[in-house]
Design a protein around this motif. Structure first.
Motif, mmCIF file in Angstrom:
data_model
loop_
_atom_site.group_PDB
_atom_site.id
_atom_site.type_symbol
_atom_site.label_atom_id
_atom_site.label_comp_id
_atom_site.label_asym_id
_atom_site.label_seq_id
_atom_site.Cartn_x
_atom_site.Cartn_y
_atom_site.Cartn_z
ATOM 1 N N UNK A 326 0.834 -1.199 0.000
ATOM 2 C CA UNK A 326 0.000 0.000 0.000
ATOM 3 C C UNK A 326 0.864 1.242 0.000
ATOM 4 N N UNK A 327 1.403 1.586 -1.138
ATOM 5 C CA UNK A 327 2.226 2.793 -1.265
ATOM 6 C C UNK A 327 1.300 3.999 -1.260
ATOM 7 N N UNK A 328 1.597 4.997 -0.448
ATOM 8 C CA UNK A 328 0.727 6.170 -0.413
ATOM 9 C C UNK A 328 1.547 7.443 -0.412
ATOM 10 N N UNK A 339 -3.480 6.919 -2.138
ATOM 11 C CA UNK A 339 -3.023 5.602 -1.714
ATOM 12 C C UNK A 339 -3.236 4.607 -2.848
ATOM 13 N N UNK A 340 -2.255 3.747 -3.036
ATOM 14 C CA UNK A 340 -2.271 2.709 -4.058
ATOM 15 C C UNK A 340 -2.915 1.464 -3.455
ATOM 16 N N UNK A 348 1.798 5.762 -6.452
ATOM 17 C CA UNK A 348 1.542 6.193 -5.082
ATOM 18 C C UNK A 348 0.055 6.426 -4.852
ATOM 19 N N UNK A 349 -0.785 6.072 -5.819
ATOM 20 C CA UNK A 349 -2.214 6.227 -5.601
ATOM 21 C C UNK A 349 -2.980 6.434 -6.879
ATOM 22 N N UNK A 447 -3.043 7.467 -12.150
ATOM 23 C CA UNK A 447 -1.979 6.977 -11.284
ATOM 24 C C UNK A 447 -0.874 8.012 -11.196
ATOM 25 N N UNK A 448 -0.305 8.155 -10.037
ATOM 26 C CA UNK A 448 0.774 9.115 -9.837
ATOM 27 C C UNK A 448 2.059 8.390 -9.516
#
Length: 576
Positions: A326-328, A339-340, A348-349, A447-448
């Motif tokens: 959960x990369x955020x 949040x991913x 990152x989300x 997506x970032x």
């Protein structure tokens, strides 16, 4: 969308009933007083024990005249008492400034002062650091928390806090809790200080709730989870996202005072952890540990945090058997959090395209050299198209917790983060200063991807004032992440590297110290007198191509970056 709706419904209910962190926690204590809230070394802290100690903190500091609306600085290593102290202070309406335990001298004093602290609570491990700045804090009462004897040389009136708390009542403070509001300041959490002195971000009760519960709902953290956090509790990730799962949802957190790569999985196995946190280069450090037979015997199903590099992402999850990452992204002080939730490598989300009004964030185009927003003929900023890089921003709406901006203790610093007339005339957004790229997925998601930024710094090092310094991040072969490089203008050849490195070590934590130094006779400027920071980043640190003097931080000193040393670094023979 369902998870985001659940988050908003809970925040709405808490806001409607004027709930604060202590009020929510007290209800959890009633439900399961004997459940373990914190594991720490061989200690087990139940919910009841945390409640009682925090009540004692509240009673004591109220008895010595600390008043609602004031601030107390907390300078302490990570441990359960850390949470109990700031939680207790919040019960009487007192905010706590969470001071980075790595700070020394000038930045330490600055952090204490900028939050307008009326007292300092510290532990014995950091007593020597306060001793070094005692002349700058003589007007503030000092409370030392230690199980042993206290150092009276630090301050003639230093107060031994542990026995004082032991003799204080541990019952609830109903009247004080009823007077508190979800809009009250509860914490000051500081930026890292890589852009000058640390800035104190204002955290209200509801802001704390939003950040911690955002991760809770979006990543499906459960009440029966045991979460491993080797992260510092003065930081948003450990102190809010991690600890918040205990205080607001009744989960359990295993605390480690200092991160250890070799003990990461050993701790997770020992505490039966089901979730673990990371930040920055932690995953790289854990991956660098030699393979061990027990490293996959853990029960961790989810790891969340920020800073996991795409280059090692798949290698990490494959080796250690992690089902979900959960990369955020979320600036402590900002209103733009992502949040991913589907473990997309490098992201990152995401923001659903149809959620523009519900959660108005996005990327806007900026001038490559200066970072200034680009505007169209209508005077508004230009949104990035798929594949275009830009700056991530979030629309400010003070009436909604998910998009409000509480800013810093220093209002001038707060104003610097606001861009006006962005999506519509009269609006304002929070500028994260984070550069990203928009990618479309199935036309429904944005997506970032994270990229490292560039920052400037003006700080007095060891009595020598840097007239102009530009710090940027550069890639180094065989090293995950990036290294810091400072370009310093020394027009009159007065730079003393011995004095400079002493100042760096005394004023900056290890992670903020530049590994490379480039000494310039003048700094390259654009036609509008803006720094050409990108050029410096692209040029890197190759002494065969750069005529300026180059130095490398080795053994605590900056040594000349010779051609041979450069080759050794490039080939991995000299490790960073």
């Amino acid at each position: 969308m369902y998870r985001f709706t659940k988050l908003n419904m809970l925040l709405w209910w808490w806001e409607k009933h004027n709930m604060t962190i202590p009020k929510v926690f007290s209800e959890l204590v009633k439900k399961h007083p004997d459940k373990v809230a914190f594991y720490f070394n061989k200690q087990q802290w139940t919910f009841a024990k945390v409640e009682e100690l925090s009540n004692s903190v509240a009673h004591y500091f109220k008895s010595v005249g600390v008043k609602r609306g004031q601030t107390v600085a907390l300078f302490m290593e990570s441990r359960p008492e850390y949470v109990c102290i700031w939680l207790g202070l919040s019960k009487i309406g007192v905010a706590t400034a969470l001071i980075n335990s790595n700070l020394r001298q000038t930045p330490l004093v600055h952090s204490i002062r900028v939050a307008n602290s009326r007292a300092i609570i510290f532990d014995s491990e950091l007593a020597n650091e306060l001793l070094m700045v005692r002349d700058d804090v003589r007007d503030l009462p000092l409370y030392q928390y230690t199980s042993g004897s206290i150092d009276k040389t630090l301050h003639p009136d230093v107060i031994d806090l542990l026995p004082a708390l032991t003799s204080s009542p541990s019952g609830p403070l109903f009247e004080d809790l009823s007077e508190s509001s979800y809009r009250d300041n509860v914490l000051y959490i500081f930026t890292s200080g890589t852009t000058g002195m640390p800035k104190a971000a204002v955290i209200t009760h509801l802001r704390y709730m939003f950040i911690s519960m955002g991760v809770h709902f979006m990543l499906k953290v459960y009440k029966n989870d045991i979460i491993y956090t080797p992260l510092p509790l003065y930081h948003t990730a450990g102190g809010m996202v991690g600890v918040g799962q205990v205080l607001l949802r009744g989960a359990t957190v295993a605390i480690r005072s200092r991160f250890s790569a070799s003990n990461f999985w050993t701790d997770c196995i020992s505490y039966n952890c089901t979730v673990a946190q990371y930040i920055g280069e932690i995953c790289r450090y854990v991956l660098s540990v030699p393979v061990h037979p027990r490293e996959r015997q853990h029960k961790v199903r989810l790891m969340f945090g920020n800073g996991l590099r795409p280059q090692i992402w798949e290698k990490f999850v494959t080796r250690f058997g992690i089902k979900q990452i959960g990369e955020f992204y979320g600036a402590t002080e900002g209103n733009s959090n992502l949040v991913n939730i589907d473990s997309t490598v490098g992201a990152v989300g995401f923001v659903p395209c149809y959620a523009g009004n519900l959660y108005p964030v996005g990327l806007i185009q900026v001038e490559e050299m200066t970072g200034e927003p680009l505007r169209g003929k209508n005077g508004l900023c230009v949104r990035c198209k798929p594949g275009e890089p830009g700056i991530f921003v979030g629309k400010i709406n003070p009436k909604k917790v998910v998009s409000s901006f509480t800013g810093y203790a220093d209002q001038m610093e707060s104003k610097k983060k606001i861009i006006r007339n962005v999506f519509a005339h009269g609006d304002q957004v929070f500028n994260t200063d984070v550069e990203g790229r928009v990618l479309m997925k199935k036309t429904l998601r944005i997506l970032f991807e994270r990229s490292r930024g560039i920052w400037t710094n003006n700080i007095k090092m060891g009595g020598w004032q840097i007239d102009s310094e530009v710090v940027n991040s550069i890639e180094v072969p065989h090293v995950e992440g990036r290294a810091g490089m400072a370009a310093i203008v020394d027009t009159d050849n007065t730079l003393n590297l011995a004095t400079f490195v002493k100042g760096v070590q005394e004023n900056l934590p290890s992670y903020a110290r530049p590994l490379f130094i480039r000494v310039l006779s003048q700094l390259q400027m654009t036609g509008t007198f803006k720094l050409k920071k990108l050029d410096l980043q692209v040029e890197g640190f190759n002494p065969h191509q750069i005529k300026d003097k180059l130095f490398f931080l080795s053994g605590g000193q900056y040594v000349p970056l010779t051609g041979k040393l450069y080759e050794d670094i490039m080939n991995g023979r000299t490790r960073l």
